[in-house]
Design a protein around this motif. Structure first.
Motif, PDB file in Angstrom:
ATOM      1  N   SER A 121       0.825  -1.212   0.000  1.00 47.58           N
ATOM      2  CA  SER A 121       0.000   0.000   0.000  1.00 47.58           C
ATOM      3  C   SER A 121       0.857   1.259   0.000  1.00 47.58           C
ATOM      4  O   SER A 121       0.560   2.230  -0.703  1.00 47.58           O
ATOM      5  CB  SER A 121      -0.918  -0.015   1.230  1.00 47.58           C
ATOM      6  OG  SER A 121      -1.753   1.123   1.254  1.00 47.58           O
ATOM      7  N   ILE A 122       1.944   1.247   0.764  1.00 52.93           N
ATOM      8  CA  ILE A 122       2.840   2.411   0.814  1.00 52.93           C
ATOM      9  C   ILE A 122       3.527   2.619  -0.533  1.00 52.93           C
ATOM     10  O   ILE A 122       3.601   3.742  -1.049  1.00 52.93           O
ATOM     11  CB  ILE A 122       3.878   2.226   1.933  1.00 52.93           C
ATOM     12  CG1 ILE A 122       3.210   2.403   3.295  1.00 52.93           C
ATOM     13  CG2 ILE A 122       5.029   3.223   1.784  1.00 52.93           C
ATOM     14  CD1 ILE A 122       4.091   2.065   4.455  1.00 52.93           C
ATOM     15  N   VAL A 123       4.038   1.548  -1.116  1.00 53.11           N
ATOM     16  CA  VAL A 123       4.708   1.657  -2.417  1.00 53.11           C
ATOM     17  C   VAL A 123       3.738   2.180  -3.471  1.00 53.11           C
ATOM     18  O   VAL A 123       4.088   3.033  -4.299  1.00 53.11           O
ATOM     19  CB  VAL A 123       5.288   0.289  -2.833  1.00 53.11           C
ATOM     20  CG1 VAL A 123       5.821   0.347  -4.268  1.00 53.11           C
ATOM     21  CG2 VAL A 123       6.401  -0.124  -1.889  1.00 53.11           C
ATOM     22  N   PHE A 173       3.597  -2.885  -8.788  1.00 53.22           N
ATOM     23  CA  PHE A 173       3.057  -4.103  -9.402  1.00 53.22           C
ATOM     24  C   PHE A 173       3.733  -5.346  -8.837  1.00 53.22           C
ATOM     25  O   PHE A 173       3.073  -6.357  -8.555  1.00 53.22           O
ATOM     26  CB  PHE A 173       3.238  -4.042 -10.920  1.00 53.22           C
ATOM     27  CG  PHE A 173       2.747  -5.267 -11.635  1.00 53.22           C
ATOM     28  CD1 PHE A 173       1.382  -5.487 -11.794  1.00 53.22           C
ATOM     29  CD2 PHE A 173       3.640  -6.197 -12.138  1.00 53.22           C
ATOM     30  CE1 PHE A 173       0.923  -6.624 -12.447  1.00 53.22           C
ATOM     31  CE2 PHE A 173       3.191  -7.331 -12.798  1.00 53.22           C
ATOM     32  CZ  PHE A 173       1.830  -7.543 -12.952  1.00 53.22           C
ATOM     33  N   LEU A 174       5.050  -5.296  -8.640  1.00 52.45           N
ATOM     34  CA  LEU A 174       5.781  -6.440  -8.108  1.00 52.45           C
ATOM     35  C   LEU A 174       5.359  -6.750  -6.674  1.00 52.45           C
ATOM     36  O   LEU A 174       5.199  -7.914  -6.299  1.00 52.45           O
ATOM     37  CB  LEU A 174       7.291  -6.181  -8.164  1.00 52.45           C
ATOM     38  CG  LEU A 174       7.921  -6.195  -9.563  1.00 52.45           C
ATOM     39  CD1 LEU A 174       9.390  -5.790  -9.492  1.00 52.45           C
ATOM     40  CD2 LEU A 174       7.781  -7.571 -10.204  1.00 52.45           C
ATOM     41  N   TYR A 175       5.170  -5.720  -5.878  1.00 52.62           N
ATOM     42  CA  TYR A 175       4.759  -5.923  -4.488  1.00 52.62           C
ATOM     43  C   TYR A 175       3.396  -6.608  -4.417  1.00 52.62           C
ATOM     44  O   TYR A 175       3.218  -7.600  -3.697  1.00 52.62           O
ATOM     45  CB  TYR A 175       4.700  -4.585  -3.741  1.00 52.62           C
ATOM     46  CG  TYR A 175       5.989  -4.188  -3.065  1.00 52.62           C
ATOM     47  CD1 TYR A 175       7.140  -3.919  -3.803  1.00 52.62           C
ATOM     48  CD2 TYR A 175       6.061  -4.050  -1.684  1.00 52.62           C
ATOM     49  CE1 TYR A 175       8.318  -3.533  -3.187  1.00 52.62           C
ATOM     50  CE2 TYR A 175       7.239  -3.669  -1.054  1.00 52.62           C
ATOM     51  CZ  TYR A 175       8.362  -3.412  -1.809  1.00 52.62           C
ATOM     52  OH  TYR A 175       9.533  -3.046  -1.198  1.00 52.62           O
ATOM     53  N   LEU A 197      -0.276 -11.480  -3.985  1.00 45.54           N
ATOM     54  CA  LEU A 197      -1.361 -12.266  -4.569  1.00 45.54           C
ATOM     55  C   LEU A 197      -0.939 -13.707  -4.812  1.00 45.54           C
ATOM     56  O   LEU A 197      -1.631 -14.653  -4.395  1.00 45.54           O
ATOM     57  CB  LEU A 197      -1.830 -11.612  -5.873  1.00 45.54           C
ATOM     58  CG  LEU A 197      -2.890 -12.400  -6.664  1.00 45.54           C
ATOM     59  CD1 LEU A 197      -4.153 -12.603  -5.841  1.00 45.54           C
ATOM     60  CD2 LEU A 197      -3.203 -11.688  -7.981  1.00 45.54           C
ATOM     61  N   PHE A 198       0.187 -13.900  -5.469  1.00 45.02           N
ATOM     62  CA  PHE A 198       0.595 -15.261  -5.835  1.00 45.02           C
ATOM     63  C   PHE A 198       1.082 -16.059  -4.623  1.00 45.02           C
ATOM     64  O   PHE A 198       0.890 -17.276  -4.574  1.00 45.02           O
ATOM     65  CB  PHE A 198       1.643 -15.214  -6.940  1.00 45.02           C
ATOM     66  CG  PHE A 198       1.075 -14.773  -8.257  1.00 45.02           C
ATOM     67  CD1 PHE A 198       0.207 -15.589  -8.960  1.00 45.02           C
ATOM     68  CD2 PHE A 198       1.377 -13.523  -8.777  1.00 45.02           C
ATOM     69  CE1 PHE A 198      -0.342 -15.182 -10.169  1.00 45.02           C
ATOM     70  CE2 PHE A 198       0.832 -13.108  -9.978  1.00 45.02           C
ATOM     71  CZ  PHE A 198      -0.034 -13.940 -10.685  1.00 45.02           C
ATOM     72  N   ALA A 199       1.668 -15.384  -3.645  1.00 46.06           N
ATOM     73  CA  ALA A 199       2.066 -16.083  -2.421  1.00 46.06           C
ATOM     74  C   ALA A 199       0.835 -16.597  -1.685  1.00 46.06           C
ATOM     75  O   ALA A 199       0.813 -17.744  -1.208  1.00 46.06           O
ATOM     76  CB  ALA A 199       2.871 -15.158  -1.520  1.00 46.06           C
ATOM     77  N   GLU A 228      -6.472  -2.998  -8.033  1.00 45.86           N
ATOM     78  CA  GLU A 228      -6.372  -1.555  -7.807  1.00 45.86           C
ATOM     79  C   GLU A 228      -5.045  -1.023  -8.326  1.00 45.86           C
ATOM     80  O   GLU A 228      -4.981   0.065  -8.917  1.00 45.86           O
ATOM     81  CB  GLU A 228      -6.522  -1.253  -6.314  1.00 45.86           C
ATOM     82  CG  GLU A 228      -6.112   0.152  -5.887  1.00 45.86           C
ATOM     83  CD  GLU A 228      -6.972   1.255  -6.461  1.00 45.86           C
ATOM     84  OE1 GLU A 228      -6.541   2.425  -6.405  1.00 45.86           O
ATOM     85  OE2 GLU A 228      -8.078   0.963  -6.970  1.00 45.86           O
ATOM     86  N   THR A 229      -3.975  -1.774  -8.130  1.00 42.57           N
ATOM     87  CA  THR A 229      -2.652  -1.351  -8.597  1.00 42.57           C
ATOM     88  C   THR A 229      -2.605  -1.279 -10.116  1.00 42.57           C
ATOM     89  O   THR A 229      -2.062  -0.322 -10.686  1.00 42.57           O
ATOM     90  CB  THR A 229      -1.564  -2.311  -8.076  1.00 42.57           C
ATOM     91  OG1 THR A 229      -1.610  -2.342  -6.656  1.00 42.57           O
ATOM     92  CG2 THR A 229      -0.183  -1.862  -8.530  1.00 42.57           C
ATOM     93  N   ILE A 230      -3.163  -2.279 -10.780  1.00 42.15           N
ATOM     94  CA  ILE A 230      -3.199  -2.262 -12.246  1.00 42.15           C
ATOM     95  C   ILE A 230      -3.999  -1.058 -12.735  1.00 42.15           C
ATOM     96  O   ILE A 230      -3.589  -0.363 -13.674  1.00 42.15           O
ATOM     97  CB  ILE A 230      -3.803  -3.577 -12.783  1.00 42.15           C
ATOM     98  CG1 ILE A 230      -2.858  -4.743 -12.502  1.00 42.15           C
ATOM     99  CG2 ILE A 230      -4.074  -3.476 -14.283  1.00 42.15           C
ATOM    100  CD1 ILE A 230      -3.386  -6.077 -12.942  1.00 42.15           C
TER     101      ILE A 230
END
Length: 276
Positions: free
Chosen positions: A171-173, A205-207, A212-214, A238-240
């Motif tokens: 969320s911060i990133v 996106f990486l964060y 999600l995948f973890a 939301e990030t996308i």
């Protein structure tokens, strides 16, 4: 008396940070399934520790010449108030048999000292790294509330801590990305290619993708609740959306409100699917 009740001295001014203390507390309370007097004392202790940051920051700024010396008296007043509340709440936890929770405060002291040092150096702004670490400290409220709820220590509490921290870090990133996008001009948006826009949002996106995948893989392996990935899916979507719809011209409050809504929805979904 009016000077004592200035909100910029008594209350944290980074309004988006409130969700980073409320979210872990709610997650731990609902996961523990039991609200007791010890839970109430934990809430008082956690909130007092969270609130004490503001008057301490004001004191450091006043001594370093960044604020008038007249702010020292009201800042000391609120430091005393929050300190007394925290001390009484911690005493209650100790008497109720939860003294071991005090060890969770140790990293908080270190991070807080680091923050105050940065304030004294006028270098506390745009420090994403320390903000991520600080939210990790706040996320410790989740296992603490969970252990109180079930009445004992249990390793499951560390899963709650991990998920709360991963969400707040992402969320911060993402918030930093949205704030950076504010500086983009309309002509820059037109000129930027799709790859450049995605490159700008790569870290966010990486964060969120990792989260999600973890959660998907661990749920599939039955190490955690199967549908715990759902709140992380919301954050990922939301990030996308944020990457492909830059916040050019947005006011910080618009970004903050949207972040608060998403984080609140994430908390609700996590509580719901952590039960299944």
């Amino acid at each position: 008396m009016r000077d004592y009740f200035k909100k910029q001295i008594a209350l944290p001014q980074d309004h988006g940070s409130w969700v980073f203390i409320f979210s872990p507390l709610l997650i731990g309370i609902f996961a523990g399934g039991n609200f007791t007097l010890a839970t109430f004392n934990l809430i008082l202790a956690a909130m007092s520790a969270f609130m004490i940051r503001q008057p301490m920051t004001v004191i450091v700024k006043a001594y370093s010449g960044r604020r008038p010396k007249s702010d020292l008296l009201p800042a000391r007043f609120w430091l005393l108030i929050y300190g007394i509340i925290a001390a009484l709440a911690l005493l209650g936890l100790i008497l109720q048999g939860y003294g071991f929770l005090l060890t969770l405060a140790v990293p908080g002291f270190a991070v807080f000292a680091w923050h105050l040092w940065l304030v004294s150096q006028r270098a506390e702004r745009k420090q994403a790294g320390i903000e991520i670490i600080a939210t990790g400290v706040l996320a410790l409220a989740a296992p603490a509330a969970y252990w109180i709820g079930i009445g004992r220590y249990d390793a499951t509490g560390w899963w709650l801590f991990l998920w709360a921290w991963l969400q707040s870090a992402a969320s911060i990133v993402y918030a930093y990305l949205r704030l950076d996008q504010r500086d983009l001009k309309p002509d820059q948006l037109t000129a930027k290619s799709r790859s450049e826009i995605w490159k700008m949002g790569r870290r966010a996106f990486l964060y969120t993708s990792f989260n999600l995948f973890a959660s998907l893989i661990l749920g599939w392996a039955k190490l955690i609740p199967l549908f715990i990935f759902v709140p992380f899916l919301l954050q990922w979507l939301e990030t996308i959306w944020g990457i492909t719809h830059p916040a050019a011209g947005w006011k910080p409050i618009q970004i903050g409100i949207r972040q608060f809504i998403i984080s609140s929805l994430w908390t609700i979904l996590f509580i719901v699917f952590n039960k299944n």
